[in-house]
Design a protein around this motif. Structure first.
Motif, PDB file in Angstrom:
ATOM      1  N   UNK A   1      -4.065  -2.281 -13.573  1.00 26.37           N
ATOM      2  CA  UNK A   1      -4.174  -1.835 -12.407  1.00 26.37           C
ATOM      3  C   UNK A   1      -4.153  -2.606 -10.929  1.00 26.37           C
ATOM      4  N   UNK A   2      -3.166  -3.353 -10.495  1.00 32.34           N
ATOM      5  CA  UNK A   2      -2.808  -3.526  -9.900  1.00 32.34           C
ATOM      6  C   UNK A   2      -2.638  -3.043  -8.570  1.00 32.34           C
ATOM      7  N   UNK A   3      -1.946  -1.612  -8.782  1.00 33.82           N
ATOM      8  CA  UNK A   3      -0.888  -0.358  -8.155  1.00 33.82           C
ATOM      9  C   UNK A   3      -1.462   1.109  -8.375  1.00 33.82           C
ATOM     10  N   UNK A   4      -1.564   2.049  -7.786  1.00 30.75           N
ATOM     11  CA  UNK A   4      -1.918   3.592  -8.093  1.00 30.75           C
ATOM     12  C   UNK A   4       0.145   4.010  -8.093  1.00 30.75           C
ATOM     13  N   UNK A   5       0.543   3.662  -8.788  1.00 30.85           N
ATOM     14  CA  UNK A   5       1.996   4.304  -9.154  1.00 30.85           C
ATOM     15  C   UNK A   5       2.865   5.483  -9.771  1.00 30.85           C
ATOM     16  N   UNK A   6       2.469   5.493  -8.310  1.00 36.27           N
ATOM     17  CA  UNK A   6       2.489   7.963  -9.103  1.00 36.27           C
ATOM     18  C   UNK A   6       4.063   7.860  -9.732  1.00 36.27           C
ATOM     19  N   UNK A   7       4.809   7.137  -9.487  1.00 37.36           N
ATOM     20  CA  UNK A   7       6.407   7.581 -10.295  1.00 37.36           C
ATOM     21  C   UNK A   7       7.445   7.466  -9.273  1.00 37.36           C
ATOM     22  N   UNK A   8       9.230   7.570  -9.442  1.00 33.89           N
ATOM     23  CA  UNK A   8       9.945   8.284  -8.987  1.00 33.89           C
ATOM     24  C   UNK A   8       9.621   9.126  -8.107  1.00 33.89           C
ATOM     25  N   UNK A   9      10.046   9.802  -7.038  1.00 35.99           N
ATOM     26  CA  UNK A   9      10.318  10.726  -6.252  1.00 35.99           C
ATOM     27  C   UNK A   9      11.386  10.241  -5.218  1.00 35.99           C
ATOM     28  N   UNK A  10      11.649  11.898  -4.529  1.00 32.34           N
ATOM     29  CA  UNK A  10      13.250  11.568  -4.427  1.00 32.34           C
ATOM     30  C   UNK A  10      12.730  11.961  -2.330  1.00 32.34           C
ATOM     31  N   UNK A  11      14.293  12.092  -1.726  1.00 29.61           N
ATOM     32  CA  UNK A  11      13.925  11.950  -0.245  1.00 29.61           C
ATOM     33  C   UNK A  11      13.299  12.857   0.271  1.00 29.61           C
ATOM     34  N   UNK A  12      12.398  14.577  -0.291  1.00 31.41           N
ATOM     35  CA  UNK A  12      12.134  15.628   0.323  1.00 31.41           C
ATOM     36  C   UNK A  12      10.559  15.350  -0.142  1.00 31.41           C
ATOM     37  N   UNK A  13      10.044  14.155  -0.755  1.00 30.19           N
ATOM     38  CA  UNK A  13       9.156  14.034  -1.084  1.00 30.19           C
ATOM     39  C   UNK A  13       8.731  13.042   0.215  1.00 30.19           C
ATOM     40  N   UNK A  14       9.285  12.315   0.950  1.00 28.81           N
ATOM     41  CA  UNK A  14       8.322  12.010   2.002  1.00 28.81           C
ATOM     42  C   UNK A  14       8.403  12.470   2.775  1.00 28.81           C
ATOM     43  N   UNK A  15       8.683  13.796   3.103  1.00 32.74           N
ATOM     44  CA  UNK A  15       7.940  14.235   3.912  1.00 32.74           C
ATOM     45  C   UNK A  15       7.084  14.848   3.992  1.00 32.74           C
ATOM     46  N   UNK A  16       7.302  15.662   2.445  1.00 41.87           N
ATOM     47  CA  UNK A  16       5.801  16.074   1.870  1.00 41.87           C
ATOM     48  C   UNK A  16       4.422  15.192   1.456  1.00 41.87           C
ATOM     49  N   UNK A  17       4.470  14.343   1.407  1.00 41.55           N
ATOM     50  CA  UNK A  17       3.928  13.539   1.273  1.00 41.55           C
ATOM     51  C   UNK A  17       2.891  13.571  -0.298  1.00 41.55           C
TER      52      UNK A  17
END
Length: 353
Positions: free
Chosen positions: A207-223
Motif C-alpha cells: 500500500x505504499x505505491x500505486x504501481x502500474x507496471x512496466x511502461x515503454x517510451x510511447x507511454x510517456x506521451x500517452x500519459x
C-alpha cells in the motif's frame, strides 16, 4: 521568495541568465534574487531592484570532472549559490529558499548532495521534470541525468519521490507509477530492471505505491502513468530525444508551409493553431527540473537554455518554493520510507549467473 541564481552556469552564462533574471523580476514583484557570479560578469546588474549580488571567483565549466567542482573550485558560483540554502545555525533562516543553476549536471548533483545532504532514507537525489502528454496534462519523469548507474533500490526510491512530487504539486494523493522498460512484460529488461520491478510490486502490495507496471517510451506521451521511473542515463537520452524531435517537427512544419505562396497563405489561416502547437511542444516551456531527495530545494535548468527557457526555470523554482514543495515532498518521503524501510544501496552486487 528568495532565489539564489548561479549566473555563470550553462553554455551561455551571464548573456542568458541575466536577461532571464531581469524578465523574471518584471513579472514577479514579490520575488528577490541573489545573483551569484564574478564581479565582472554581474556588472550589468548593478543597481537592479530586489537583487543582491554575491561574488564568486571561480566557475564550474560544463566539462569539469566532479572532483574538480568538489575539491578544487571551492569558491565557484555553483557552490556559493547552493550554499545560500544553508542556515548559519538552527535559529537563523537560510539566505535563499531555492537555488537555480544551468551548470554541469554531475557537479550540481555532487555539490548539492555534499552541501545539503539527502533526506533520511534517500541514497541519491534524482532530477525530476514534466513532459506533455496526450491528455493535456503532464507526465513526471525521473531520473533525467543525475545518476547514470542505478541499483534497484535507487529506482524504488525514485518512485517514492516522484509519487510525493506529483501528490504535492498536482494534488493527486495516489499517482500511478510506471517503470520504463523495453516491454510491458515482467520477464523483459535487465537484471536491475527486473529486480526493481519486484521491489515496486512489493511496495504496491504493502500500500505504499500505486504501481502500474512496466511502461515503454510511447507511454510517456500517452500519459499511461502519472510518474515514469528510470535511471539517469536512459532518462537523459529520452529527454534529449524528445527535445530533438520537437525541434525537428517544428522545422518540418515550417518548411512545408513556406514552399510556395499557396502554402504560405495556408500558414496564415492556420497561424493560431500553429502557435498553440508550438507552445505545447516547445521544450523551453518545460525547462526547470527539481533535484528531489535533498534537504534543500535545487532546480536544474537545461545547459543550453536561452533567456526564455531559463526564465521558465526561475518561474518553476519560485512556484515550488512558494508552495512549500520541499516540506510536502520531504514529509511524504519520510512517512513512506519509515513504514517501508529501504536498505542503503550505493553498491549493487549482481547475482551470479
Amino acid at each position: 521568495m528568495r532565489i539564489a541564481v548561479d549566473c555563470m552556469g550553462g553554455d551561455h552564462g551571464p548573456s542568458v541568465t541575466l536577461p532571464a533574471c531581469k524578465a523574471f523580476l518584471a513579472t514577479h514583484p514579490q520575488a528577490e534574487l541573489l545573483l551569484v557570479g564574478t564581479a565582472e560578469a554581474l556588472a550589468p546588474a548593478v543597481g537592479w531592484a530586489r537583487c543582491t549580488q554575491v561574488t564568486a571567483t571561480e566557475v564550474v565549466a560544463m566539462d569539469d570532472p566532479v572532483d574538480v567542482a568538489l575539491r578544487r573550485k571551492k569558491d565557484s558560483s555553483m557552490r556559493v549559490a547552493i550554499s545560500q540554502l544553508k542556515s548559519a545555525d538552527e535559529q537563523s533562516p537560510a539566505l535563499a529558499d531555492v537555488c537555480v543553476s544551468a551548470g554541469n549536471t554531475g557537479a550540481l548533483m555532487a555539490l548539492a548532495r555534499y552541501l545539503l545532504k539527502t533526506v533520511d532514507g534517500i541514497d541519491r537525489p534524482a532530477i525530476a521534470s514534466v513532459l506533455p502528454n496526450e491528455h493535456g496534462g503532464f507526465t513526471t519523469m525521473l531520473d533525467l541525468g543525475a545518476n547514470v548507474d542505478c541499483t534497484p533500490e535507487h529506482l524504488l526510491q525514485f518512485a517514492v519521490m516522484g509519487s510525493a512530487l506529483v501528490a504535492a504539486v498536482d494534488g493527486r494523493p495516489d499517482p500511478t507509477v510506471g517503470l520504463l522498460n523495453i516491454g510491458s512484460e515482467v520477464i523483459k529488461g535487465s537484471d536491475v530492471i527486473k529486480r526493481a520491478g519486484d521491489l515496486l510490486r512489493a511496495a504496491a502490495a504493502g500500500g505504499h505505491l500505486n504501481y502500474h507496471g512496466n511502461v515503454e517510451g510511447n507511454d510517456i506521451f500517452e500519459g499511461t502513468t502519472d510518474v515514469v521511473v528510470c535511471d539517469g542515463f536512459v532518462g537523459n537520452v529520452a529527454l534529449k530525444t524528445t527535445e530533438g524531435l520537437a525541434h525537428a517537427l517544428s522545422q518540418f512544419i515550417r518548411e512545408e508551409f513556406t514552399r510556395n505562396w499557396w502554402t504560405k497563405l495556408a500558414a496564415l489561416v492556420a497561424l493560431p493553431v500553429l502557435k498553440r502547437f508550438r507552445a505545447r511542444v516547445d521544450p523551453r516551456g518545460y525547462n526547470g527540473a527539481a533535484l528531489l531527495g535533498l534537504r534543500g530545494l535545487v532546480f536544474k535548468s537545461h545547459g543550453g537554455a536561452d533567456a526564455y527557457a531559463f526564465e521558465r526555470a526561475l518561474v518553476r523554482a519560485h512556484d515550488a518554493a512558494r508552495n512549500r514543495l520541499l516540506d510536502q515532498v520531504r514529509g511524504r518521503i519520510v512517512d513512506t520510507l519509515q513504514s517501508m524501510p529501504i536498505q542503503p544501496a550505493d553498491e549493487f552486487v549482481r547475482p551470479a549467473a
